[in-house]
Design an enzyme around this catalytic site. Structure first.
Site, PDB file in Angstrom:
ATOM      1  N   TYR A 144      -2.288   0.471  10.806  1.00 28.12           N
ATOM      2  CA  TYR A 144      -2.293  -0.147   9.465  1.00 28.12           C
ATOM      3  C   TYR A 144      -0.978   0.178   8.755  1.00 28.12           C
ATOM      4  O   TYR A 144      -0.315  -0.715   8.213  1.00 28.12           O
ATOM      5  CB  TYR A 144      -3.485   0.375   8.655  1.00 28.12           C
ATOM      6  N   LYS A 184       2.071  -2.250   7.345  1.00 28.31           N
ATOM      7  CA  LYS A 184       2.510  -2.282   5.932  1.00 28.31           C
ATOM      8  C   LYS A 184       3.961  -1.798   5.796  1.00 28.31           C
ATOM      9  O   LYS A 184       4.691  -2.276   4.933  1.00 28.31           O
ATOM     10  CB  LYS A 184       1.565  -1.453   5.052  1.00 28.31           C
ATOM     11  N   SER A 230       0.846  -1.192   0.000  1.00 24.63           N
ATOM     12  CA  SER A 230       0.000   0.000   0.000  1.00 24.63           C
ATOM     13  C   SER A 230       0.881   1.242   0.000  1.00 24.63           C
ATOM     14  O   SER A 230       2.015   1.208   0.485  1.00 24.63           O
ATOM     15  CB  SER A 230      -0.850  -0.031   1.274  1.00 24.63           C
TER      16      SER A 230
HETATM   17  P1  NAD Z   1     -10.824  -6.841   0.757  1.00 26.37           P
HETATM   18  O1  NAD Z   1     -11.250  -6.543   2.146  1.00 26.37           O
HETATM   19  O2  NAD Z   1     -11.854  -7.069  -0.272  1.00 26.37           O
HETATM   20  O3  NAD Z   1      -9.829  -8.098   0.707  1.00 26.37           O
HETATM   21  C1  NAD Z   1      -9.032  -8.529   1.776  1.00 26.37           C
HETATM   22  C2  NAD Z   1      -9.113 -10.037   1.803  1.00 26.37           C
HETATM   23  O4  NAD Z   1      -8.255 -10.550   2.847  1.00 26.37           O
HETATM   24  C3  NAD Z   1     -10.551 -10.514   2.122  1.00 26.37           C
HETATM   25  O5  NAD Z   1     -10.929 -11.480   1.176  1.00 26.37           O
HETATM   26  C4  NAD Z   1     -10.419 -11.122   3.516  1.00 26.37           C
HETATM   27  O6  NAD Z   1     -11.311 -12.173   3.746  1.00 26.37           O
HETATM   28  C5  NAD Z   1      -8.972 -11.588   3.473  1.00 26.37           C
HETATM   29  N1  NAD Z   1      -8.462 -11.892   4.804  1.00 26.37           N
HETATM   30  C6  NAD Z   1      -8.539 -11.118   5.925  1.00 26.37           C
HETATM   31  N2  NAD Z   1      -8.011 -11.801   6.966  1.00 26.37           N
HETATM   32  C7  NAD Z   1      -7.590 -13.005   6.475  1.00 26.37           C
HETATM   33  C8  NAD Z   1      -6.955 -14.145   7.030  1.00 26.37           C
HETATM   34  N3  NAD Z   1      -6.678 -14.208   8.351  1.00 26.37           N
HETATM   35  N4  NAD Z   1      -6.653 -15.198   6.231  1.00 26.37           N
HETATM   36  C9  NAD Z   1      -6.951 -15.163   4.916  1.00 26.37           C
HETATM   37  N5  NAD Z   1      -7.565 -14.125   4.320  1.00 26.37           N
HETATM   38  C10 NAD Z   1      -7.878 -13.060   5.096  1.00 26.37           C
HETATM   39  O7  NAD Z   1      -9.885  -5.633   0.319  1.00 26.37           O
HETATM   40  P2  NAD Z   1      -8.829  -5.511  -0.880  1.00 26.37           P
HETATM   41  O8  NAD Z   1      -8.852  -4.098  -1.277  1.00 26.37           O
HETATM   42  O9  NAD Z   1      -9.055  -6.540  -1.915  1.00 26.37           O
HETATM   43  O10 NAD Z   1      -7.459  -5.774  -0.101  1.00 26.37           O
HETATM   44  C11 NAD Z   1      -6.477  -6.668  -0.575  1.00 26.37           C
HETATM   45  C12 NAD Z   1      -5.101  -6.165  -0.162  1.00 26.37           C
HETATM   46  O11 NAD Z   1      -4.853  -4.899  -0.787  1.00 26.37           O
HETATM   47  C13 NAD Z   1      -4.921  -5.934   1.338  1.00 26.37           C
HETATM   48  O12 NAD Z   1      -3.657  -6.458   1.729  1.00 26.37           O
HETATM   49  C14 NAD Z   1      -4.945  -4.437   1.488  1.00 26.37           C
HETATM   50  O13 NAD Z   1      -4.171  -3.989   2.586  1.00 26.37           O
HETATM   51  C15 NAD Z   1      -4.348  -3.994   0.165  1.00 26.37           C
HETATM   52  N6  NAD Z   1      -4.730  -2.603  -0.182  1.00 26.37           N
HETATM   53  C16 NAD Z   1      -6.033  -2.266  -0.468  1.00 26.37           C
HETATM   54  C17 NAD Z   1      -6.357  -0.944  -0.742  1.00 26.37           C
HETATM   55  C18 NAD Z   1      -7.773  -0.510  -1.062  1.00 26.37           C
HETATM   56  O14 NAD Z   1      -8.031   0.710  -1.100  1.00 26.37           O
HETATM   57  N7  NAD Z   1      -8.690  -1.403  -1.343  1.00 26.37           N
HETATM   58  C19 NAD Z   1      -5.365   0.033  -0.726  1.00 26.37           C
HETATM   59  C20 NAD Z   1      -4.051  -0.329  -0.429  1.00 26.37           C
HETATM   60  C21 NAD Z   1      -3.749  -1.659  -0.169  1.00 26.37           C
END
Ligand code: NAD
Length: 304
Positions: free
Chosen positions: A164, A168, A151
Site C-alpha cells: 500500500y 502511495k 496518505s
Molecule cells: P473507502 O474504502 O470508503 O473508499 C474507497 C473508495 O474507492 C470506495 O468507494 C471504492 O469503491 C472505491 N474504489 C476502489 N476501487 C475502485 C475502482 N477500481 N474504481 C473506482 N472506485 C474504486 O475508504 P476511504 O477512506 O474513503 O478512502 C478514500 C481514499 O483515502 C483512498 O485513496 C485511501 O487510500 C485514502 N486514505 C484513507 C485513509 C483512511 O484511514 N480511511 C487513510 C489514508 C488515506
C-alpha cells in the site's frame, strides 16, 4: 436581497469530478460540495458499481438537481474513464479529485501477485489514467486543480503496509513531478495526506487475520510482530482516527485557495515522524523510531 442571491445564478459553477464516491471520503466530499448553499459546484460523483449509489442518493436528496450527477467509472478500466469524459455536459472539469483507493495489510510473503497488482492498478495506474484523461482539457484551458487522496503512508513506510505504501509513494512521486510542469499551465496539484480516517477503508482493505490460519506461510516471529502491529493499529484508529467531515475541510481548502499547497496534512499526529524522516537523510533514525513507536509503544520526543 435579490442581489445577495443573484451571483448564485450568474456565476459559472465549478465542475468537480470525484472518483470512488460510493463510500467514505469520496461520498462525503460529493455531498459537501453538492449541498453548497451558494450552489457553486456541479459535482460528478463517479463510482465503479452503480448498484451502490443509494447511500449517496439518500445524502443528496435535498440538493438542487443542477449541482449533482452520478456516473459509473472504474479507474482501472480505461474505456470506462474515457467514456466518462463524453458524459460531462459542461465538457470540462475544473477540479479533478482522484480519491478511489484500496489498502493491503499483512506480511509481504502472504500477498499474491494478483492482489498486489490490484493495489497498484487502483491506487497508482487508476490515478494516472484519470489524470491522463482530464489533463489535456485543463492544459488547453490553462486552468485546473487536481486533488489526490494520498496518505501519511505515501510519505513514510508503515510496517505491514509495504505494498500500500509503495503504491502511495509512487502517487506522491507522480504528483510532485507533475506539479512542477503544470505550474506553466496554471494547474495546481494537491495531495491530501490523510492519517487514519473513520471510513470503511479498514473493512474494505485486503488483510490477513492471524487467527484464521492464512499466515502459516510465514515464520512465527513475523506472525507475532504482525499481531502486535494489528493491536497497535486498532489503538491508533481508536485514539486518533478523524471524522470524514473534519478532513473534508482540507479538500475544500485545496479547491478554494488562490494558491493551493502541494501537500495538506489532515492531522499533526504523525508530523514528528514525518519530520524525522525528512530531516535525517540516511533513514535509519526513522526506521528505529517507527519500530519503537509500533512495537514498544514509544513515541518520538516531539510526540510526548
Ligand atoms: P473507502 O474504502 O470508503 O473508499 C474507497 C473508495 O474507492 C470506495 O468507494 C471504492 O469503491 C472505491 N474504489 C476502489 N476501487 C475502485 C475502482 N477500481 N474504481 C473506482 N472506485 C474504486 O475508504 P476511504 O477512506 O474513503 O478512502 C478514500 C481514499 O483515502 C483512498 O485513496 C485511501 O487510500 C485514502 N486514505 C484513507 C485513509 C483512511 O484511514 N480511511 C487513510 C489514508 C488515506
Amino acid at each position: 436581497m435579490y442581489l445577495r442571491y443573484a451571483h448564485m445564478f450568474l456565476m459559472e459553477k465549478k465542475v468537480v469530478l470525484i472518483t470512488g464516491c460510493s463510500s467514505g471520503i469520496g461520498l462525503g466530499l460529493a455531498v459537501l460540495l453538492a449541498s453548497d448553499t451558494c450552489q457553486r459546484f456541479k459535482v460528478y460523483a463517479t463510482m465503479r458499481d452503480l448498484s451502490k449509489k443509494e447511500r449517496l442518493l439518500e445524502c443528496v436528496r435535498n440538493c438542487h438537481v443542477d449541482t449533482f450527477e452520478i456516473l459509473q467509472m472504474d479507474v482501472t478500466d480505461q474505456h470506462s474513464v474515457l467514456a466518462t469524459i463524453e458524459k460531462i455536459k459542461e465538457q470540462r472539469v475544473d477540479v479533478l479529485v482522484c480519491n478511489a483507493g484500496v489498502g493491503l495489510m499483512g506480511p509481504l510473503e502472504c500477498h499474491t501477485y494478483e492482489t498486489m497488482k490490484n493495489i497498484f492498478d487502483v491506487n497508482l495506474f487508476g490515478t494516472i489514467s484519470t489524470i491522463q484523461a482530464f489533463l489535456p482539457g485543463m492544459k488547453q484551458r490553462k486552468t485546473g486543480r487536481i486533488i489526490i487522496s494520498s496518505s501519511v503512508g505515501g510519505l513514510q513506510g508503515i510496517p505491514f503496509n509495504d505494498v500500500y505504501c509503495a503504491s502511495k509513494f509512487a502517487v506522491e512521486g507522480l504528483c510532485e513531478s507533475l506539479a512542477i510542469v503544470l505550474q506553466h499551465f496554471n494547474i495546481h496539484v494537491s495531495l491530501i495526506e490523510c492519517g487514519p480516517v473513520s471510513t470503511n477503508f479498514m473493512n474494505n482493505l485486503h488483510t490477513w487475520d492471524p487467527s484464521d490460519g492464512c499466515l502459516q506461510c510465514v515464520d512465527s516471529d513475523t506472525r507475532s510482530l504482525y499481531a502486535q502491529y494489528l493491536q497497535h493499529c486498532k489503538t491508533i484508529f481508536q485514539d486518533v482516527a478523524q471524522d470524514t467531515d473534519e478532513i473534508l475541510q482540507m479538500y475544500l481548502e485545496a479547491i478554494e485557495a488562490p494558491l493551493p499547497s502541494l501537500r495538506y496534512f489532515t492531522t499533526q499526529f504523525f508530523m514528528p515522524l514525518t519530520k524525522l524522516k525528512l530531516s535525517c537523510a540516511g533513514g535509519s533514525e526513522y526506521v528505529q523510531a517507527m519500530h519503537k513507536f509500533v512495537f514498544s509503544g514509544t513515541k518520538t520526543e516531539e510526540h510526548q
